[in-house]
Design a protein around this motif. Sequence first.
Motif: not given
Length: 397
Positions: A320-321, A324, A328
């Motif tokens: 998940d990190t 992200t 971004n």
Amino acid sequence: MDCMFEAYLTHESVNFEPDDIPQTSEPVWILGKKYNATQELEIIRRDILSKLWFTYRKGFVPIGGCDGLTSDKGWGCMLRCGQMVLAQALITLHLSKNWFWTPETRDATYLQILSKFEDRRQAPYSIHQIAQMGKSEGKDIGQWFGPNTVAQVLKKLVKYDDWSCIEIHVALDNTIIIEDIKQLCNKTTTRSKTTSDNETTTNKEWKPLLLIIPLRLGLSEINKIYIDSLKQCFEFEQSLGVIGGKPNLALYFIGYVGDDVIYLDPHTTQKYALVENKLTDEQCLNDLTYHCKYANRIPIISIDPSIAIAFFCATEFEFDTLCTRIQNELIVSDKQPLFELSETKPKQWYHFDETATTIVSTGTTSSTATTNLFNTDQFLIEHQDFSNSDDDFEIIG
């Protein structure tokens, strides 16, 4: 033995100064770790030395029978690069990202990982197994692989190795489908408890993920618009580097400094060597041959546009990190990102079953239309002819 180890870690000439890491104020990135070249040079070299280094070998048991090949010189460099990526994933999972090797290392887990890549038919990730499995990708034994081919082969081989405990997902069509990966890695387990009510509990367990993204970043040379994003991938803590190089000459890129990429080169032919339990002097010396004292570097602009980027996520939180950061830092901020990120599969795509050998069309009302999974890569890529390069890639931009 101490004298031999010392000889390995030093050089015959006291005036020798390797050109592996430049003396610069710019940061040095090695698989997600940031270093200062002027203050941490020896630590950088120790980190590089700890990576398993797989090269051409000669004199091993013939691949494909008595009349088979006994060396992979000239054709096995991409297979060796694939081994290095997978080995680094296993080291990160079973020993930690910050683990360091020394010539005295006899750690049982390290030796078990290394044994899985030795040039023996029984080893699950040996040159023998990879070359034989390559037949399912249309590659004869002794034929050069491209980055996508070796990724697909490793994806199949990990299914037969319970100890390694990882899944490999190869992201096709320049797109990471989050839903597919979570379905692949989230394993549901049911356990019964001995109670008066005979309770059963269901747990969701994440199976560690090696994510490989095959890309083509140009035609005959890498497009400059992708260089900054490519370098940024080495900065992610989940980075496992990049497989690439030159046409028919594969290299394993593990980091960058300035406008140069740092790589391990498999193009050294060494004798067949087993380490096993590292109990004899010969086995100790054999272990040295799996570690490279100094890396190499070349300008990033000079690498071939056909590459495969690799990431390793031991937990769902790490995945998940990673998503992200990709969203971004690589997608939102870039007009032409390296690849795309999608929560679900586009409707026009075929449905891939990661655990089976078939795909089922979701674009028709029939659920019986199936075909072989491992012969469908070309359905998802543009059918264009690019000489001197792996043909299993999507052109970006």
